[in-house]
Motif scaffolding. Structure first.
Motif, PDB file in Angstrom:
ATOM      1  N   ALA A   3      81.025 -47.014  14.997  1.00  0.00           N
ATOM      2  CA  ALA A   3      80.408 -46.905  13.676  1.00  0.00           C
ATOM      3  C   ALA A   3      81.445 -47.239  12.607  1.00  0.00           C
ATOM      4  O   ALA A   3      82.577 -46.751  12.663  1.00  0.00           O
ATOM      5  N   PRO A   4      81.098 -48.067  11.631  1.00  0.00           N
ATOM      6  CA  PRO A   4      82.068 -48.420  10.587  1.00  0.00           C
ATOM      7  C   PRO A   4      82.396 -47.223   9.710  1.00  0.00           C
ATOM      8  O   PRO A   4      81.528 -46.414   9.391  1.00  0.00           O
ATOM      9  N   ARG A   5      83.647 -47.112   9.343  1.00  0.00           N
ATOM     10  CA  ARG A   5      84.093 -46.022   8.463  1.00  0.00           C
ATOM     11  C   ARG A   5      84.096 -46.436   7.001  1.00  0.00           C
ATOM     12  O   ARG A   5      84.134 -45.585   6.118  1.00  0.00           O
ATOM     13  N   SER A   6      84.084 -47.732   6.747  1.00  0.00           N
ATOM     14  CA  SER A   6      84.114 -48.196   5.360  1.00  0.00           C
ATOM     15  C   SER A   6      83.405 -49.537   5.253  1.00  0.00           C
ATOM     16  O   SER A   6      83.183 -50.223   6.252  1.00  0.00           O
ATOM     17  N   LYS A   7      83.057 -49.900   4.039  1.00  0.00           N
ATOM     18  CA  LYS A   7      82.396 -51.171   3.780  1.00  0.00           C
ATOM     19  C   LYS A   7      83.412 -52.307   3.864  1.00  0.00           C
ATOM     20  O   LYS A   7      84.595 -52.122   3.579  1.00  0.00           O
ATOM     21  N   SER A   8      82.922 -53.473   4.235  1.00  0.00           N
ATOM     22  CA  SER A   8      83.774 -54.646   4.141  1.00  0.00           C
ATOM     23  C   SER A   8      83.942 -55.015   2.671  1.00  0.00           C
ATOM     24  O   SER A   8      83.159 -54.589   1.812  1.00  0.00           O
ATOM     25  N   LEU A   9      84.947 -55.808   2.381  1.00  0.00           N
ATOM     26  CA  LEU A   9      85.182 -56.209   0.997  1.00  0.00           C
ATOM     27  C   LEU A   9      83.985 -56.971   0.437  1.00  0.00           C
ATOM     28  O   LEU A   9      83.649 -56.849  -0.746  1.00  0.00           O
ATOM     29  N   PHE A  10      83.297 -57.731   1.286  1.00  0.00           N
ATOM     30  CA  PHE A  10      82.149 -58.507   0.823  1.00  0.00           C
ATOM     31  C   PHE A  10      80.937 -57.622   0.554  1.00  0.00           C
ATOM     32  O   PHE A  10      80.056 -57.992  -0.220  1.00  0.00           O
ATOM     33  N   ALA A  11      80.874 -56.450   1.192  1.00  0.00           N
ATOM     34  CA  ALA A  11      79.749 -55.538   0.984  1.00  0.00           C
ATOM     35  C   ALA A  11      79.999 -54.555  -0.152  1.00  0.00           C
ATOM     36  O   ALA A  11      79.076 -53.863  -0.583  1.00  0.00           O
ATOM     37  N   TRP A  12      81.233 -54.495  -0.635  1.00  0.00           N
ATOM     38  CA  TRP A  12      81.585 -53.573  -1.720  1.00  0.00           C
ATOM     39  C   TRP A  12      80.959 -54.069  -3.018  1.00  0.00           C
ATOM     40  O   TRP A  12      81.132 -55.234  -3.404  1.00  0.00           O
ATOM     41  N   GLU A  13      80.231 -53.222  -3.720  1.00  0.00           N
ATOM     42  CA  GLU A  13      79.430 -53.635  -4.870  1.00  0.00           C
ATOM     43  C   GLU A  13      80.209 -54.378  -5.962  1.00  0.00           C
ATOM     44  O   GLU A  13      79.721 -55.374  -6.504  1.00  0.00           O
ATOM     45  N   PRO A  14      81.421 -53.943  -6.335  1.00  0.00           N
ATOM     46  CA  PRO A  14      82.108 -54.626  -7.450  1.00  0.00           C
ATOM     47  C   PRO A  14      82.724 -55.976  -7.096  1.00  0.00           C
ATOM     48  O   PRO A  14      83.157 -56.700  -8.002  1.00  0.00           O
ATOM     49  N   THR A  15      82.792 -56.338  -5.807  1.00  0.00           N
ATOM     50  CA  THR A  15      83.541 -57.535  -5.416  1.00  0.00           C
ATOM     51  C   THR A  15      83.118 -58.800  -6.155  1.00  0.00           C
ATOM     52  O   THR A  15      83.973 -59.506  -6.715  1.00  0.00           O
ATOM     53  N   PRO A  16      81.824 -59.168  -6.198  1.00  0.00           N
ATOM     54  CA  PRO A  16      81.484 -60.418  -6.898  1.00  0.00           C
ATOM     55  C   PRO A  16      81.799 -60.372  -8.387  1.00  0.00           C
ATOM     56  O   PRO A  16      82.200 -61.386  -8.977  1.00  0.00           O
ATOM     57  N   TYR A  17      81.657 -59.204  -9.004  1.00  0.00           N
ATOM     58  CA  TYR A  17      81.976 -59.076 -10.428  1.00  0.00           C
ATOM     59  C   TYR A  17      83.476 -59.258 -10.669  1.00  0.00           C
ATOM     60  O   TYR A  17      83.888 -59.958 -11.603  1.00  0.00           O
ATOM     61  N   ARG A 128      78.990 -43.177  -2.048  1.00  0.00           N
ATOM     62  CA  ARG A 128      78.870 -43.037  -3.492  1.00  0.00           C
ATOM     63  C   ARG A 128      79.049 -44.402  -4.137  1.00  0.00           C
ATOM     64  O   ARG A 128      79.642 -45.308  -3.561  1.00  0.00           O
ATOM     65  N   TRP A 129      78.529 -44.544  -5.347  1.00  0.00           N
ATOM     66  CA  TRP A 129      78.680 -45.781  -6.104  1.00  0.00           C
ATOM     67  C   TRP A 129      80.164 -46.091  -6.299  1.00  0.00           C
ATOM     68  O   TRP A 129      80.959 -45.225  -6.659  1.00  0.00           O
ATOM     69  N   LEU A 130      80.540 -47.323  -6.024  1.00  0.00           N
ATOM     70  CA  LEU A 130      81.895 -47.852  -6.157  1.00  0.00           C
ATOM     71  C   LEU A 130      82.851 -47.373  -5.067  1.00  0.00           C
ATOM     72  O   LEU A 130      84.032 -47.709  -5.098  1.00  0.00           O
ATOM     73  N   SER A 131      82.361 -46.595  -4.122  1.00  0.00           N
ATOM     74  CA  SER A 131      83.224 -46.146  -3.031  1.00  0.00           C
ATOM     75  C   SER A 131      83.085 -47.088  -1.843  1.00  0.00           C
ATOM     76  O   SER A 131      81.988 -47.523  -1.502  1.00  0.00           O
ATOM     77  N   MET A 132      84.201 -47.392  -1.198  1.00  0.00           N
ATOM     78  CA  MET A 132      84.165 -48.232  -0.005  1.00  0.00           C
ATOM     79  C   MET A 132      83.966 -47.401   1.260  1.00  0.00           C
ATOM     80  O   MET A 132      83.704 -47.949   2.326  1.00  0.00           O
ATOM     81  N   ARG A 133      84.091 -46.086   1.139  1.00  0.00           N
ATOM     82  CA  ARG A 133      84.041 -45.219   2.319  1.00  0.00           C
ATOM     83  C   ARG A 133      82.606 -44.874   2.690  1.00  0.00           C
ATOM     84  O   ARG A 133      81.820 -44.452   1.843  1.00  0.00           O
ATOM     85  N   TYR A 134      82.270 -45.062   3.953  1.00  0.00           N
ATOM     86  CA  TYR A 134      80.973 -44.633   4.462  1.00  0.00           C
ATOM     87  C   TYR A 134      81.030 -43.150   4.817  1.00  0.00           C
ATOM     88  O   TYR A 134      82.026 -42.663   5.359  1.00  0.00           O
ATOM     89  N   ARG A 135      79.932 -42.451   4.527  1.00  0.00           N
ATOM     90  CA  ARG A 135      79.817 -41.039   4.872  1.00  0.00           C
ATOM     91  C   ARG A 135      78.408 -40.795   5.412  1.00  0.00           C
ATOM     92  O   ARG A 135      77.559 -41.687   5.382  1.00  0.00           O
ATOM     93  N   VAL A 136      78.165 -39.592   5.884  1.00  0.00           N
ATOM     94  CA  VAL A 136      76.828 -39.221   6.342  1.00  0.00           C
ATOM     95  C   VAL A 136      76.138 -38.491   5.197  1.00  0.00           C
ATOM     96  O   VAL A 136      76.534 -37.385   4.821  1.00  0.00           O
ATOM     97  N   GLY A 137      75.125 -39.135   4.619  1.00  0.00           N
ATOM     98  CA  GLY A 137      74.409 -38.546   3.501  1.00  0.00           C
ATOM     99  C   GLY A 137      73.402 -37.509   3.960  1.00  0.00           C
ATOM    100  O   GLY A 137      72.912 -37.546   5.093  1.00  0.00           O
ATOM    101  N   VAL A 138      73.102 -36.573   3.069  1.00  0.00           N
ATOM    102  CA  VAL A 138      72.133 -35.513   3.347  1.00  0.00           C
ATOM    103  C   VAL A 138      71.003 -35.618   2.334  1.00  0.00           C
ATOM    104  O   VAL A 138      71.225 -35.488   1.128  1.00  0.00           O
ATOM    105  N   GLN A 139      69.795 -35.868   2.834  1.00  0.00           N
ATOM    106  CA  GLN A 139      68.616 -36.006   1.988  1.00  0.00           C
ATOM    107  C   GLN A 139      67.665 -34.835   2.245  1.00  0.00           C
ATOM    108  O   GLN A 139      67.142 -34.684   3.351  1.00  0.00           O
TER     109      GLN A 139
END
Length: 205
Positions: A3-17, A128-139
């Motif tokens: 399981a990935p622990r963090s987003k790739s640089l291309f999947a990180w929201e701010p990268t294209p900006y 979380r927004w702008l975070s590269m770290r994946y976590r287990v969310g609770v809904q």
């Protein structure tokens, strides 16, 4: 595949900006009269980055996924839910939810609509927004719709991360009993993990 622990640089929201910003700043240095080997590759990179940013913006406006890119659920409809009901044990297995202080309004609404004792769905690859770290969310899902209550701590999530992620890859998520603690803000959220091991056993197959 782990399981990935963090987003790739291309999947990180701010990268294209950030990429467009850097290239636009460099337009003050790279001019049309610059050497061709520098100017034309730079121009191609600038156009490509602008196109990427446009695609990201259009996709954000049109595409609605469930869960979304941050792991928030809009509904349980269409999802495979694996229940992990509480088990009677001498020692109760409880996992406190982390970051609840950031989600007090959502927890308050969940408590109003669903009561203190309800259920929660665990969503791996949440962030979380702008975070590269994946976590287990609770809904929290005891009310009229899912509401984000926080995340499992890294320590609490580690034993379950691989099977939870395996389930997500097939569109399935685990639902556990939850209790909202406190009579007023700040609320806490405790999850009953006593049935989690049994519910996740098939995910290893």
């Amino acid at each position: 595949m782990p399981a990935p622990r963090s987003k790739s640089l291309f999947a990180w929201e701010p990268t294209p900006y950030l990429l467009v910003l850097v290239l636009l700043i460099l337009t003050g240095i790279v001019r049309p009269n610059s050497p061709a080997w520098l100017y034309w590759p730079f121009l191609v990179a600038l156009v490509a980055s602008l196109a990427w940013l446009l695609v990201v913006l259009l996709r954000a406006g049109r595409t609605r996924t469930n869960p979304d890119q941050w792991g928030n659920l809009a509904t349980l409809d269409g999802l495979e839910i694996v229940d992990a009901p509480a088990r009677t044990r001498e020692v109760r297995s409880v996992m406190p939810v982390a970051d609840v202080q950031r989600h007090q309004p959502a927890i308050d609404l969940a408590r109003i609509h669903g009561g203190a004792d309800q259920q929660a769905v665990l969503v791996p690859r949440a962030s979380r927004w702008l975070s590269m770290r994946y976590r287990v969310g609770v809904q929290l899902v005891g009310g009229d719709r899912p509401r984000h209550a926080g995340f499992l701590s890294d320590t609490a999530a580690e034993p379950w991360l691989e099977p939870l992620d395996a389930l997500r890859l097939r569109g399935a998520f685990v639902r556990v009993p939850a209790r909202i603690t406190g009579d007023s803000r700040p609320f806490g959220v405790d999850l009953d993990a006593s049935g989690l091991a049994e519910a996740l056993t098939p995910a290893h197959d």
